[in-house]
Design a protein around this motif. Structure first.
Motif, PDB file in Angstrom:
ATOM      1  N   GLY A  98       0.799  -1.213   0.000  1.00 23.13           N
ATOM      2  CA  GLY A  98       0.000   0.000   0.000  1.00 23.13           C
ATOM      3  C   GLY A  98       0.835   1.268   0.000  1.00 23.13           C
ATOM      4  O   GLY A  98       2.064   1.228  -0.021  1.00 23.13           O
ATOM      5  N   THR A  99       0.152   2.397   0.068  1.00 20.73           N
ATOM      6  CA  THR A  99       0.819   3.701   0.024  1.00 20.73           C
ATOM      7  C   THR A  99       0.998   4.331   1.405  1.00 20.73           C
ATOM      8  O   THR A  99       1.862   5.179   1.591  1.00 20.73           O
ATOM      9  CB  THR A  99       0.021   4.672  -0.858  1.00 20.73           C
ATOM     10  OG1 THR A  99      -1.341   4.706  -0.409  1.00 20.73           O
ATOM     11  CG2 THR A  99       0.056   4.235  -2.323  1.00 20.73           C
ATOM     12  N   TYR A 100       0.181   3.909   2.370  1.00 25.78           N
ATOM     13  CA  TYR A 100       0.234   4.551   3.690  1.00 25.78           C
ATOM     14  C   TYR A 100       1.594   4.390   4.358  1.00 25.78           C
ATOM     15  O   TYR A 100       2.039   5.276   5.100  1.00 25.78           O
ATOM     16  CB  TYR A 100      -0.856   3.998   4.613  1.00 25.78           C
ATOM     17  CG  TYR A 100      -0.789   4.596   5.997  1.00 25.78           C
ATOM     18  CD1 TYR A 100      -1.205   5.914   6.228  1.00 25.78           C
ATOM     19  CD2 TYR A 100      -0.273   3.879   7.072  1.00 25.78           C
ATOM     20  CE1 TYR A 100      -1.113   6.481   7.495  1.00 25.78           C
ATOM     21  CE2 TYR A 100      -0.183   4.437   8.334  1.00 25.78           C
ATOM     22  CZ  TYR A 100      -0.597   5.739   8.540  1.00 25.78           C
ATOM     23  OH  TYR A 100      -0.496   6.300   9.793  1.00 25.78           O
ATOM     24  N   TYR A 102       4.392   4.870   3.311  1.00 24.11           N
ATOM     25  CA  TYR A 102       5.274   5.997   2.989  1.00 24.11           C
ATOM     26  C   TYR A 102       4.924   7.240   3.821  1.00 24.11           C
ATOM     27  O   TYR A 102       5.751   8.144   3.957  1.00 24.11           O
ATOM     28  CB  TYR A 102       5.187   6.332   1.504  1.00 24.11           C
ATOM     29  CG  TYR A 102       5.946   5.357   0.638  1.00 24.11           C
ATOM     30  CD1 TYR A 102       7.306   5.511   0.412  1.00 24.11           C
ATOM     31  CD2 TYR A 102       5.306   4.261   0.068  1.00 24.11           C
ATOM     32  CE1 TYR A 102       8.012   4.612  -0.373  1.00 24.11           C
ATOM     33  CE2 TYR A 102       5.997   3.350  -0.713  1.00 24.11           C
ATOM     34  CZ  TYR A 102       7.354   3.526  -0.926  1.00 24.11           C
ATOM     35  OH  TYR A 102       8.047   2.622  -1.691  1.00 24.11           O
ATOM     36  N   THR A 103       3.711   7.290   4.368  1.00 22.89           N
ATOM     37  CA  THR A 103       3.313   8.421   5.198  1.00 22.89           C
ATOM     38  C   THR A 103       4.098   8.432   6.503  1.00 22.89           C
ATOM     39  O   THR A 103       4.558   9.481   6.967  1.00 22.89           O
ATOM     40  CB  THR A 103       1.806   8.368   5.501  1.00 22.89           C
ATOM     41  OG1 THR A 103       1.084   8.388   4.269  1.00 22.89           O
ATOM     42  CG2 THR A 103       1.376   9.552   6.362  1.00 22.89           C
ATOM     43  N   TRP A 148       2.774   0.820  11.756  1.00 20.99           N
ATOM     44  CA  TRP A 148       2.044   0.686  10.494  1.00 20.99           C
ATOM     45  C   TRP A 148       0.820  -0.214  10.659  1.00 20.99           C
ATOM     46  O   TRP A 148      -0.293   0.131  10.262  1.00 20.99           O
ATOM     47  CB  TRP A 148       3.008   0.134   9.453  1.00 20.99           C
ATOM     48  CG  TRP A 148       2.414  -0.282   8.155  1.00 20.99           C
ATOM     49  CD1 TRP A 148       1.478   0.382   7.424  1.00 20.99           C
ATOM     50  CD2 TRP A 148       2.741  -1.456   7.425  1.00 20.99           C
ATOM     51  NE1 TRP A 148       1.214  -0.306   6.264  1.00 20.99           N
ATOM     52  CE2 TRP A 148       1.978  -1.438   6.252  1.00 20.99           C
ATOM     53  CE3 TRP A 148       3.627  -2.494   7.643  1.00 20.99           C
ATOM     54  CZ2 TRP A 148       2.060  -2.451   5.293  1.00 20.99           C
ATOM     55  CZ3 TRP A 148       3.709  -3.482   6.687  1.00 20.99           C
ATOM     56  CH2 TRP A 148       2.925  -3.458   5.534  1.00 20.99           C
ATOM     57  N   ASP A 151      -1.807   1.548  12.962  1.00 22.83           N
ATOM     58  CA  ASP A 151      -2.503   2.640  12.280  1.00 22.83           C
ATOM     59  C   ASP A 151      -3.511   2.105  11.267  1.00 22.83           C
ATOM     60  O   ASP A 151      -4.616   2.632  11.116  1.00 22.83           O
ATOM     61  CB  ASP A 151      -1.501   3.551  11.569  1.00 22.83           C
ATOM     62  CG  ASP A 151      -0.662   4.376  12.531  1.00 22.83           C
ATOM     63  OD1 ASP A 151      -0.958   4.336  13.743  1.00 22.83           O
ATOM     64  OD2 ASP A 151       0.278   5.047  12.074  1.00 22.83           O
ATOM     65  N   ALA A 152      -3.117   1.057  10.538  1.00 20.76           N
ATOM     66  CA  ALA A 152      -4.006   0.484   9.522  1.00 20.76           C
ATOM     67  C   ALA A 152      -5.235  -0.146  10.166  1.00 20.76           C
ATOM     68  O   ALA A 152      -6.356  -0.001   9.676  1.00 20.76           O
ATOM     69  CB  ALA A 152      -3.251  -0.543   8.688  1.00 20.76           C
ATOM     70  N   ALA A 155      -7.554   2.651  11.185  1.00 18.22           N
ATOM     71  CA  ALA A 155      -8.219   3.243  10.023  1.00 18.22           C
ATOM     72  C   ALA A 155      -9.374   2.367   9.549  1.00 18.22           C
ATOM     73  O   ALA A 155     -10.460   2.850   9.229  1.00 18.22           O
ATOM     74  CB  ALA A 155      -7.223   3.469   8.896  1.00 18.22           C
ATOM     75  N   ASP A 160     -12.415   3.253   7.110  1.00 18.58           N
ATOM     76  CA  ASP A 160     -11.648   3.879   6.029  1.00 18.58           C
ATOM     77  C   ASP A 160     -11.101   2.798   5.095  1.00 18.58           C
ATOM     78  O   ASP A 160      -9.919   2.486   5.090  1.00 18.58           O
ATOM     79  CB  ASP A 160     -10.511   4.709   6.619  1.00 18.58           C
ATOM     80  CG  ASP A 160      -9.836   5.583   5.576  1.00 18.58           C
ATOM     81  OD1 ASP A 160     -10.286   5.565   4.418  1.00 18.58           O
ATOM     82  OD2 ASP A 160      -8.873   6.271   5.912  1.00 18.58           O
ATOM     83  N   PRO A 169      -4.993   1.212   0.285  1.00 24.66           N
ATOM     84  CA  PRO A 169      -3.789   1.998   0.586  1.00 24.66           C
ATOM     85  C   PRO A 169      -3.166   1.710   1.944  1.00 24.66           C
ATOM     86  O   PRO A 169      -1.964   1.913   2.122  1.00 24.66           O
ATOM     87  CB  PRO A 169      -4.279   3.453   0.493  1.00 24.66           C
ATOM     88  CG  PRO A 169      -5.765   3.376   0.633  1.00 24.66           C
ATOM     89  CD  PRO A 169      -6.160   2.083   0.021  1.00 24.66           C
ATOM     90  N   TYR A 170      -3.955   1.246   2.913  1.00 26.50           N
ATOM     91  CA  TYR A 170      -3.398   0.979   4.244  1.00 26.50           C
ATOM     92  C   TYR A 170      -2.728  -0.389   4.319  1.00 26.50           C
ATOM     93  O   TYR A 170      -1.611  -0.522   4.803  1.00 26.50           O
ATOM     94  CB  TYR A 170      -4.499   1.053   5.310  1.00 26.50           C
ATOM     95  CG  TYR A 170      -4.875   2.457   5.674  1.00 26.50           C
ATOM     96  CD1 TYR A 170      -4.117   3.192   6.583  1.00 26.50           C
ATOM     97  CD2 TYR A 170      -5.983   3.069   5.097  1.00 26.50           C
ATOM     98  CE1 TYR A 170      -4.443   4.493   6.914  1.00 26.50           C
ATOM     99  CE2 TYR A 170      -6.333   4.373   5.425  1.00 26.50           C
ATOM    100  CZ  TYR A 170      -5.560   5.077   6.331  1.00 26.50           C
ATOM    101  OH  TYR A 170      -5.892   6.363   6.647  1.00 26.50           O
TER     102      TYR A 170
END
Length: 221
Positions: A98-100, A102-103, A148, A151-152, A155, A160, A169-170
């Motif tokens: 996913g992309t999260y 990288y956050t 990670w 947080d996922a 969410a 989400d 994304p998560y």
């Protein structure tokens, strides 16, 4: 992993010998993990991951070589190996994780290649006092992977979700993780395999540290 984690993973595993007092309550984490490979890494899940990989790969190439500048290109020399690592790592990471990520961990790509240099040292089990740099790289990843996952889960608990049932994304690709609430809410096989790794580990009682260690290995692989 903790001693308790190792004892859970040992159940059903093929080992040379068993220590005295070995207990087996029927948990088969490694076998279940192996069996999830076929449904979660073939067919639609694989097609989805491949499509995302190609999309990100093309975006990275377009960033480096913009189409509108094609007519003005000049010859230049650069390290092809480093460039392939640059585009391939981002595409692979996003397709699977996913992309999260990288956050909270923007330099995860650089970490992968730092970690790669120290894997052999870590596998030997040499004490940290003799290889502090290798253990520091590992500890960074343990911390980030625990955050990670936490947080996922938060969410998803708040609803989400992504639009693609094979990827979001998560959590990334469906093989990588399963929201534990979805597993507990139903015994439906298709839901059970969705995001399968994290649910499997949690359901069998593996600690957050052991789960993070598994994420590290899969991310590096």
């Amino acid at each position: 992993a903790t001693k308790q984690d190792v004892e859970i993973l040992e159940m059903g595993a093929q080992v040379i010998s068993r220590k005295r007092g070995y207990k087996d309550d029927g948990r088969r984490v490694l076998l279940e993990l192996h069996n999830s490979l076929v449904p979660d890494l073939t067919g639609k899940p694989l097609e989805s991951a491949t499509a995302i990989f190609v999309k990100v790969l093309c975006e990275r190439i377009d960033e480096r070589f913009p189409a509108e500048e094609e007519s003005s290109y000049e010859w230049e020399v650069f390290d092809l190996c480093e460039y392939v690592k640059f585009v391939w790592t981002r595409a692979s990471t996003i397709a699977l994780f996913g992309t999260y990520v990288y956050t909270i961990w923007p330099d995860v790509e650089e970490w992968i290649w730092r970690f790669d240099k120290h894997v052999k040292t870590l596998i030997t089990g040499m004490p940290a006092i003799f290889s502090p740099r290798a253990y520091a790289v590992r500890e960074e990843a343990l911390k980030m992977c625990e955050q990670w996952e936490s947080d996922a889960e938060k969410a998803h608990a708040e609803g989400d979700f992504g639009e693609d049932p094979q990827w979001d994304p998560y959590w990334g690709q469906r093989y990588v993780f399963l929201t534990i609430s979805a597993y507990l809410a139903t015994n439906n096989t298709s839901i059970r395999s969705w995001r399968s790794r994290a649910a499997l580990f949690k359901r069998n009682g593996l600690s957050a540290q052991a789960r993070a260690a598994s994420h590290i290995a899969f991310l590096w692989g």
